[in-house]
Design a protein around this motif. Structure first.
Motif, PDB file in Angstrom:
ATOM      1  N   ALA A   1     -18.955   8.826  11.703  1.00  0.00           N
ATOM      2  CA  ALA A   1     -17.623   9.200  11.236  1.00  0.00           C
ATOM      3  C   ALA A   1     -17.020  10.238  12.173  1.00  0.00           C
ATOM      4  O   ALA A   1     -17.643  11.255  12.482  1.00  0.00           O
ATOM      5  N   ALA A   2     -15.799  10.007  12.646  1.00  0.00           N
ATOM      6  CA  ALA A   2     -15.144  10.907  13.589  1.00  0.00           C
ATOM      7  C   ALA A   2     -13.957  11.634  12.980  1.00  0.00           C
ATOM      8  O   ALA A   2     -13.639  12.753  13.367  1.00  0.00           O
ATOM      9  N   LYS A   3     -13.287  11.029  11.999  1.00  0.00           N
ATOM     10  CA  LYS A   3     -12.114  11.663  11.392  1.00  0.00           C
ATOM     11  C   LYS A   3     -11.801  10.955  10.082  1.00  0.00           C
ATOM     12  O   LYS A   3     -12.009   9.740   9.955  1.00  0.00           O
ATOM     13  N   LYS A   4     -11.318  11.712   9.099  1.00  0.00           N
ATOM     14  CA  LYS A   4     -10.945  11.135   7.820  1.00  0.00           C
ATOM     15  C   LYS A   4      -9.816  11.951   7.209  1.00  0.00           C
ATOM     16  O   LYS A   4      -9.879  13.170   7.153  1.00  0.00           O
ATOM     17  N   ILE A   5      -8.778  11.272   6.757  1.00  0.00           N
ATOM     18  CA  ILE A   5      -7.715  11.930   6.003  1.00  0.00           C
ATOM     19  C   ILE A   5      -7.349  11.052   4.815  1.00  0.00           C
ATOM     20  O   ILE A   5      -7.555   9.829   4.839  1.00  0.00           O
TER      21      ILE A   5
ATOM     22  N   TRP B   1       0.827  -1.211   0.000  1.00  0.00           N
ATOM     23  CA  TRP B   1       0.000   0.000   0.000  1.00  0.00           C
ATOM     24  C   TRP B   1       0.859   1.257   0.000  1.00  0.00           C
ATOM     25  O   TRP B   1       0.352   2.354  -0.247  1.00  0.00           O
ATOM     26  N   GLN B   2       2.124   1.124   0.326  1.00  0.00           N
ATOM     27  CA  GLN B   2       2.995   2.290   0.428  1.00  0.00           C
ATOM     28  C   GLN B   2       3.152   2.967  -0.930  1.00  0.00           C
ATOM     29  O   GLN B   2       3.135   2.324  -1.973  1.00  0.00           O
ATOM     30  N   ASN B   3       3.294   4.295  -0.876  1.00  0.00           N
ATOM     31  CA  ASN B   3       3.484   5.107  -2.078  1.00  0.00           C
ATOM     32  C   ASN B   3       2.242   5.092  -2.975  1.00  0.00           C
ATOM     33  O   ASN B   3       2.324   5.350  -4.167  1.00  0.00           O
ATOM     34  N   LYS B   4       1.066   4.778  -2.382  1.00  0.00           N
ATOM     35  CA  LYS B   4      -0.201   4.800  -3.093  1.00  0.00           C
ATOM     36  C   LYS B   4      -1.197   5.666  -2.319  1.00  0.00           C
ATOM     37  O   LYS B   4      -0.947   6.060  -1.179  1.00  0.00           O
ATOM     38  N   LYS B   5      -2.347   5.943  -2.937  1.00  0.00           N
ATOM     39  CA  LYS B   5      -3.392   6.692  -2.254  1.00  0.00           C
ATOM     40  C   LYS B   5      -4.038   5.809  -1.204  1.00  0.00           C
ATOM     41  O   LYS B   5      -4.523   4.713  -1.520  1.00  0.00           O
ATOM     42  N   VAL B   6      -4.038   6.275   0.037  1.00  0.00           N
ATOM     43  CA  VAL B   6      -4.607   5.529   1.151  1.00  0.00           C
ATOM     44  C   VAL B   6      -5.557   6.453   1.916  1.00  0.00           C
ATOM     45  O   VAL B   6      -5.238   7.614   2.169  1.00  0.00           O
ATOM     46  N   VAL B   7      -6.718   5.930   2.287  1.00  0.00           N
ATOM     47  CA  VAL B   7      -7.723   6.681   3.037  1.00  0.00           C
ATOM     48  C   VAL B   7      -7.772   6.137   4.463  1.00  0.00           C
ATOM     49  O   VAL B   7      -7.915   4.921   4.664  1.00  0.00           O
ATOM     50  N   TYR B   8      -7.660   7.035   5.430  1.00  0.00           N
ATOM     51  CA  TYR B   8      -7.697   6.672   6.846  1.00  0.00           C
ATOM     52  C   TYR B   8      -8.980   7.238   7.454  1.00  0.00           C
ATOM     53  O   TYR B   8      -9.230   8.445   7.373  1.00  0.00           O
ATOM     54  N   GLU B   9      -9.777   6.378   8.096  1.00  0.00           N
ATOM     55  CA  GLU B   9     -11.040   6.807   8.690  1.00  0.00           C
ATOM     56  C   GLU B   9     -11.176   6.263  10.103  1.00  0.00           C
ATOM     57  O   GLU B   9     -10.760   5.135  10.389  1.00  0.00           O
ATOM     58  N   LEU B  10     -11.784   7.080  10.984  1.00  0.00           N
ATOM     59  CA  LEU B  10     -12.107   6.655  12.339  1.00  0.00           C
ATOM     60  C   LEU B  10     -13.611   6.778  12.537  1.00  0.00           C
ATOM     61  O   LEU B  10     -14.208   7.800  12.181  1.00  0.00           O
ATOM     62  N   PHE B  11     -14.207   5.737  13.106  1.00  0.00           N
ATOM     63  CA  PHE B  11     -15.639   5.718  13.388  1.00  0.00           C
ATOM     64  C   PHE B  11     -15.853   5.456  14.874  1.00  0.00           C
ATOM     65  O   PHE B  11     -15.149   4.633  15.471  1.00  0.00           O
ATOM     66  N   SER B  12     -16.815   6.155  15.459  1.00  0.00           N
ATOM     67  CA  SER B  12     -17.140   5.936  16.861  1.00  0.00           C
ATOM     68  C   SER B  12     -17.856   4.606  17.018  1.00  0.00           C
ATOM     69  O   SER B  12     -18.227   3.950  16.029  1.00  0.00           O
ATOM     70  N   ALA B  13     -18.117   4.203  18.267  1.00  0.00           N
ATOM     71  CA  ALA B  13     -18.734   2.911  18.535  1.00  0.00           C
ATOM     72  C   ALA B  13     -20.117   2.788  17.921  1.00  0.00           C
ATOM     73  O   ALA B  13     -20.560   1.687  17.585  1.00  0.00           O
ATOM     74  N   ASN B  14     -20.822   3.926  17.757  1.00  0.00           N
ATOM     75  CA  ASN B  14     -22.160   3.884  17.163  1.00  0.00           C
ATOM     76  C   ASN B  14     -22.143   4.064  15.644  1.00  0.00           C
ATOM     77  O   ASN B  14     -23.182   4.233  15.013  1.00  0.00           O
TER      78      ASN B  14
END
Length: 446
Positions: free
Chosen positions: A403-407, A387-400
């Motif tokens: 969406a809490a954060k996305k980069i 996955w390195q040197n490619k487009k990667v999406v990072y997301e955090l979701f709460s327990a319910n």
């Protein structure tokens, strides 16, 4: 587009700071819109405020506290601590500001100056707060740098635009073990109503939990601020009776012909195989840049020079640089990299730190490694090798499931660091995607 590739003969490190801050609208009647006709810096820190006249007379260099019926802090029990306005200027190396208050006294007044250096309207973990102790009419001023620790009650309590007048930021302040390179100085006026401060940009930094520098304010970048007078000590903030007056605003950097020597578009670190790290960085502008010094650390604190890469020198186009580090003999599990740029006058600047984690994560299994877990302010996520040197999406979701954060990283490093200081405590799901592949992991935010 130029490409410069260098094979390093020794282990090395690198990272860069020079990303531009997101512009905010400061063009208000309160001033500070940055379209300044007066910008030369060079203020003499001597208690004589005469050299501030061009800046005091230019509304674009000023931000004001509301007064009279509009001042939400009024009435004051101590007029000496009633803030009126902050006037600023800067040059390539220093931020200067002049703070005025309503009353005059020879008693010591303590001031805390919060700087949102990435200009996102949020005081985040490790952003700098300057504690200024000013002994009134004798002109004596002492300055120390503190770290901001966000309130766990939520973003609202750490957002600067919601704490302009009459409202204090709810985060706490902690000591910073090192003040950073350069010396901050200050001096008060003989009438006890004004204090002038000079801070080197090399000190205006953000640090992580290990006090490793992860960001810096540079000349020509916009920032937001909040300022308070306190009637106790900094350890009492944000107690209800610790703040006497507050105000804040945003300051756009004035127009100037001075340009940063290096504009860094990106810097990334990839673990090619268990014994090799590939590092790549791209500049979009270079002015009188002499060379880059690659530095490396195994503890994130002590960095050593490892290699020198010669720069293009002067260019307004993109230049790609690359280097390879042999880590076959590394004994630590984490390696820190950064890059120092050096111009022809010997002035330096640093990149953002990149981290390589040495683990079984070098294979191509679709799994991620999130650590520390539980996490407090920062979460590091190591991705599969392919996955390195490619487009990667990072997301955090709460327990319910909210969406809490996305980069998104257009060219992801092996290990990316996410700031989670503004998130509430609890369980979260980390979801990371690259193309059609997805991996996830549960974490705890303390």
């Amino acid at each position: 587009m130029k490409t410069i590739s260098t094979l390093l003969l020794a282990s090395f490190t690198l990272f860069f700071f020079g990303t531009n801050a997101t512009a905010q609208n400061c063009n208000t009647t309160a001033g500070g819109n940055g379209i300044s006709s007066a910008l030369t810096g060079g203020i003499s820190i001597d208690g004589n405020m005469a050299d501030w006249a061009p800046y005091l007379n230019d509304p674009d260099n000023n931000s004001y506290d509301a007064s009279g019926s509009n001042d939400q802090d009024a009435p004051f029990s101590e007029d000496a601590r009633d803030l009126l306005r902050l006037t600023f200027t800067e040059d390539a190396n220093y931020l200067y500001f002049n703070l005025q208050r309503a009353g005059s006294t020879s008693n010591t007044i303590d001031i805390v100056f919060y700087l949102d250096i990435n200009n996102n309207d949020l005081m985040e973990s490790g952003e700098p707060v300057y504690h200024i102790s000013w002994a009134g009419t004798n002109g004596s001023v002492s300055i120390e740098v503190l770290n901001y620790q966000p309130s766990t009650a939520g973003i609202h309590h750490n957002t600067l635009s919601q704490h302009i007048d009459g409202s204090k930021l709810m985060g706490t302040l902690t000591n910073r073990s090192g003040q950073g390179p350069g010396i901050s100085t200050g001096s008060g006026s003989s009438d006890g109503k004004s204090v002038e401060i000079k801070i080197p940009f090399s000190q205006i930094t953000r640090v992580n939990d290990e006090e490793i520098v992860t960001g810096q304010l540079y000349f020509g970048q916009d920032f937001k601020f909040h300022i308070s007078t306190i009637n106790s000590n900094v350890s009492s903030i944000p107690a209800a009776n610790s703040i006497n007056d507050n105000f804040g605003g945003c300051l756009n950097a004035p127009s100037t012909n001075i340009t940063l020597p290096v504009k860094l578009e990106s810097f990334n670190a990839f673990l090619s195989d268990p014994s090799k790290v590939d590092l790549k960085w791209v500049t979009t502008s270079e002015i009188n840049v002499k060379h880059f010094v690659v530095e490396k650390s195994y503890d994130g604190v002590e960095f050593n020079d490892a290699a020198t890469v010669f720069a293009s020198g002067n260019t307004t186009g993109k230049v790609n640089y690359s280097a390879t580090d042999n880590i076959a003999n590394a004994t630590a599990q984490i390696v820190y990299y950064r890059l120092r740029s050096v111009d022809i006058n010997g002035k330096t600047s640093y990149s953002e730190i990149r981290i390589i984690r040495l683990s079984k994560q070098t294979d191509n299994t679709v799994t991620i490694l999130s650590y520390p877990n539980p996490a407090i302010n920062e979460l590091r996520i190591t991705i599969p090798a392919n996955w390195q040197n490619k487009k990667v999406v990072y997301e955090l979701f709460s327990a319910n499931g909210q969406a809490a954060k996305k980069i998104e990283a257009s060219s992801s490093s092996q290990t990316e660091t996410l700031n989670i200081s503004s998130l509430k405590s609890g369980f979260y799901i980390v979801k990371v995607s690259c193309g059609i592949e997805t991996a996830q992991q549960k974490i705890i935010k303390q």
